[in-house]
Design a protein around this motif. Structure first.
Motif, short mmCIF file in Angstrom:
data_model
loop_
_atom_site.label_atom_id
_atom_site.label_comp_id
_atom_site.label_asym_id
_atom_site.label_seq_id
_atom_site.Cartn_x
_atom_site.Cartn_y
_atom_site.Cartn_z
N GLU A 127 24.83 112.12 31.44
CA GLU A 127 24.63 110.79 32.00
C GLU A 127 25.00 109.71 31.01
O GLU A 127 25.04 109.94 29.80
N ALA A 128 25.27 108.54 31.56
CA ALA A 128 25.47 107.33 30.76
C ALA A 128 24.25 106.44 30.96
O ALA A 128 24.05 105.90 32.04
N LEU A 129 23.44 106.33 29.92
CA LEU A 129 22.26 105.46 29.96
C LEU A 129 22.52 104.33 28.98
O LEU A 129 22.33 104.46 27.78
N ALA A 130 23.00 103.21 29.49
CA ALA A 130 23.35 102.07 28.66
C ALA A 130 23.27 100.81 29.50
O ALA A 130 23.67 100.82 30.68
N GLY A 131 22.82 99.75 28.89
CA GLY A 131 22.52 98.52 29.60
C GLY A 131 21.02 98.40 29.74
O GLY A 131 20.37 99.28 30.31
N THR A 132 20.45 97.32 29.21
CA THR A 132 18.99 97.22 29.10
C THR A 132 18.52 95.82 29.44
O THR A 132 19.18 94.82 29.09
N VAL A 133 17.36 95.76 30.09
CA VAL A 133 16.66 94.50 30.31
C VAL A 133 15.18 94.79 30.15
O VAL A 133 14.75 95.95 30.23
N ALA A 134 14.38 93.76 29.92
CA ALA A 134 12.94 93.95 29.75
C ALA A 134 12.31 94.47 31.04
O ALA A 134 12.82 94.26 32.15
N GLY A 135 11.21 95.17 30.90
CA GLY A 135 10.42 95.58 32.05
C GLY A 135 9.33 94.57 32.32
O GLY A 135 9.18 93.57 31.62
N ASP A 136 8.55 94.82 33.37
CA ASP A 136 7.43 93.94 33.70
C ASP A 136 6.44 94.73 34.54
O ASP A 136 6.84 95.53 35.39
N ASP A 137 5.14 94.50 34.30
CA ASP A 137 4.12 95.20 35.08
C ASP A 137 4.12 94.76 36.55
O ASP A 137 3.73 95.52 37.43
N ASP A 138 4.56 93.53 36.79
CA ASP A 138 4.61 93.01 38.15
C ASP A 138 5.86 93.55 38.85
O ASP A 138 6.99 93.37 38.36
N ASP A 139 5.67 94.19 39.99
CA ASP A 139 6.79 94.81 40.69
C ASP A 139 7.85 93.79 41.10
O ASP A 139 9.06 94.07 41.03
N GLY A 140 7.43 92.62 41.52
CA GLY A 140 8.39 91.60 41.95
C GLY A 140 9.25 91.12 40.81
O GLY A 140 10.48 91.00 40.94
N ARG A 141 8.62 90.81 39.67
CA ARG A 141 9.40 90.35 38.51
C ARG A 141 10.29 91.46 37.98
O ARG A 141 11.42 91.21 37.55
N ALA A 142 9.78 92.70 37.99
CA ALA A 142 10.60 93.83 37.54
C ALA A 142 11.82 94.00 38.43
O ALA A 142 12.93 94.25 37.94
N ALA A 143 11.64 93.83 39.74
CA ALA A 143 12.76 93.95 40.66
C ALA A 143 13.78 92.84 40.43
O ALA A 143 15.00 93.07 40.52
N HIS A 144 13.31 91.62 40.15
CA HIS A 144 14.22 90.51 39.86
C HIS A 144 15.05 90.81 38.61
O HIS A 144 16.27 90.60 38.59
N LEU A 145 14.39 91.33 37.56
CA LEU A 145 15.11 91.69 36.33
C LEU A 145 16.10 92.82 36.60
O LEU A 145 17.20 92.83 36.05
N ALA A 146 15.70 93.78 37.44
CA ALA A 146 16.59 94.90 37.75
C ALA A 146 17.85 94.43 38.48
O ALA A 146 18.96 94.89 38.19
N ARG A 147 17.68 93.49 39.43
CA ARG A 147 18.85 92.95 40.13
C ARG A 147 19.78 92.25 39.16
O ARG A 147 21.02 92.36 39.26
N TRP A 148 19.19 91.50 38.22
CA TRP A 148 20.02 90.83 37.21
C TRP A 148 20.80 91.86 36.40
O TRP A 148 22.01 91.69 36.16
N LEU A 149 20.14 92.96 36.01
CA LEU A 149 20.80 93.98 35.19
C LEU A 149 21.95 94.63 35.95
O LEU A 149 23.03 94.87 35.39
N LEU A 150 21.74 94.90 37.24
CA LEU A 150 22.78 95.54 38.04
C LEU A 150 24.02 94.65 38.19
O LEU A 150 25.12 95.16 38.44
N ASN A 151 23.84 93.35 38.03
CA ASN A 151 24.96 92.42 38.23
C ASN A 151 25.44 91.75 36.96
O ASN A 151 26.36 90.93 37.01
N ASP A 152 24.83 92.10 35.81
CA ASP A 152 25.22 91.45 34.56
C ASP A 152 26.49 92.08 34.01
O ASP A 152 26.57 93.30 33.81
N GLU A 153 27.48 91.26 33.74
CA GLU A 153 28.79 91.74 33.32
C GLU A 153 28.73 92.47 31.99
O GLU A 153 29.34 93.52 31.81
#
Length: 433
Positions: free
Chosen positions: A253-279
């Motif tokens: 696997e390729a595990l690369a590209g990182t963003v902070a986590g968050d205990d709040d599911d909504g904020r974590a999902a927002h960060l995850a969407r940013w990571l998926l779209n960050d160039e």
């Protein structure tokens, strides 16, 4: 099935039989009733025998605890050659670590292997001698009689007396600036730089207790532990698979590209969407995918590359793409040579990045960013030894790294390694500071 005590007594009885005064290999296998039995880590860390090796697969489907060594190896290639020569050892597994330099390792055939898979626990006792199997049976009997009942793994209560980073924040900025200059100059596309944090405590540390605490909160990770002797151990909770082999089928696997986590599911999902779209992070992950595919050429044919998905961990989130391949031959030493270190822990091109790391990092990575796992004739699995720590009596060294590419910002990369180190570091302080 037996209780653990009953299984060990059964193994002792099997050692009563006659053994030849000649070289040889024998293995004895018994099953244990899982219900009510301690887990492998608690059992292992309670023993006063070494080496000790613990490994739990990140999906929780398999757990190994290996104790004592009938044969040791300083490289995975030597372990592979031994397994090939001893084809009769169908139950035999070699367990251990490989350093960041894949040519070096600390691996062993365990005297006693505790394995938990599904609803079954098994114990495998191995006898091996190049001179006298009869004499080794006597050694194995003494070994089994030295085993003790497992004790609970209690939380560490010592006070941290001192902490320092290698490099400190100013040194980190300088190192990142040098890396960006080299990337702009075309010397490399990416380099993964690491920091070591040295902590001294008021008491000797229990590596087994530290890993148990990490295992309880760091979900979705491989958990590994290698105690070399009473005072020295290496352990970690890593999200990354280096490879899994089942016959000729290879998964990496390729595990690369990182963003902070968050205990709040909504904020974590927002960060995850940013990571998926960050160039920048998508580019970093694609470099690792491309590198893995190129390095497998001639050894395996890639059959599938999955779409990027988010891996949510306790303190961070990553991009991961699974890669399936079929090997030309079932050679774990070749897998190690081709896949370690990946671009996710070294950089690209690999040799240029490794030379840069040797020039600028102020500590020896040793086991950090190497690999931990096991191999047998039929299959194998290793994780990348990340989110890890080296324990030396009252001292602890924590490791964390960050991938540097064009556009990286030193302060952001410092925060990334702070987030990664927190996976273990926060367990050492009740305040989580």
């Amino acid at each position: 099935m037996n209780s653990l005590t009953g299984a060990l007594n059964q193994l002792l009885r099997q050692l009563d039989g006659p053994f030849p005064e000649a070289p040889g290999l024998r293995q004895f296998y018994v099953t244990v009733t899982p219900e009510g039995e301690p887990d492998g880590l608690a059992w292992l860390a309670s023993q006063w025998l070494w080496p000790q090796f613990y490994w739990q697969q990140r999906d929780g489907v398999e757990e190994l605890a290996a104790l004592g060594a009938v044969r040791r190896f300083s490289s995975l290639a030597a372990a592979r050659d031994f397994l090939t020569a001893e084809q009769g050892g169908a139950l035999m597994r070699v367990c251990g670590l490989n350093t960041f330099d894949p040519g070096q390792g600390s691996l062993f055939v365990p005297r006693l292997l505790w394995r938990h898979r599904g609803d079954e626990i098994t114990l495998t006792l191995t006898l091996y001698s190049e001179h006298s199997l009869q004499q080794d049976a006597l050694v194995a009997r003494r070994f089994l009689r030295r085993l003790v009942a497992p004790q609970p793994l209690v939380a560490m209560t010592g006070e941290c007396l001192e902490e320092r980073h290698l490099p400190d924040r100013e040194g980190w900025h300088s190192m990142i600036t040098r890396a960006l200059d080299a990337i702009i100059a075309g010397d490399m596309e990416k380099v993964v730089l690491a920091r070591a944090s040295d902590l001294r405590f008021s008491c000797h540390l229990s590596p087994g207790s530290l890993l148990a605490a990490s295992r309880a909160v760091n979900r979705g990770c491989y958990h590994f532990f290698m105690a070399f002797n009473e005072g020295s151990a290496f352990l970690g909770s890593s999200p990354e698979r280096l490879w899994r082999r089942r016959g000729l089928a290879l998964t990496t696997e390729a595990l690369a590209g990182t963003v902070a986590g968050d205990d709040d599911d909504g904020r974590a999902a927002h960060l995850a969407r940013w990571l998926l779209n960050d160039e920048k992070n998508q580019y970093e992950n694609s470099l690792v995918v491309e590198d893995i595919c190129q390095r497998l050429e001639g050894a395996a044919s890639v059959t599938d590359i999955a779409e990027a998905r988010i891996v949510r961990l306790r303190n961070v989130q990553h991009l991961r793409r699974d890669i399936e391949a079929r090997l030309a031959q079932p050679d774990d030493a070749l897998c190690l040579q081709r896949l370690q270190p990946t671009a996710a822990v070294a950089g690209l091109p690999r040799e240029a990045a490794r030379r840069f790391i040797e020039q600028v990092e102020t500590f020896d990575r040793e086991w950090y960013a190497g690999s931990a796992g096991w191999l047998s004739v039929d299959d194998s699995e290793f994780c990348v030894s990340l989110r890890s720590a080296r324990v030396q009596e009252d001292r602890l060294r924590l490791y964390a790294g960050a991938g540097i590419v064009a556009g990286s910002v030193p302060d952001a990369e410092w925060q990334e390694i702070e987030n990664k180190a927190a996976g273990l570091r926060s367990l050492l302080f009740s305040s989580g500071r």
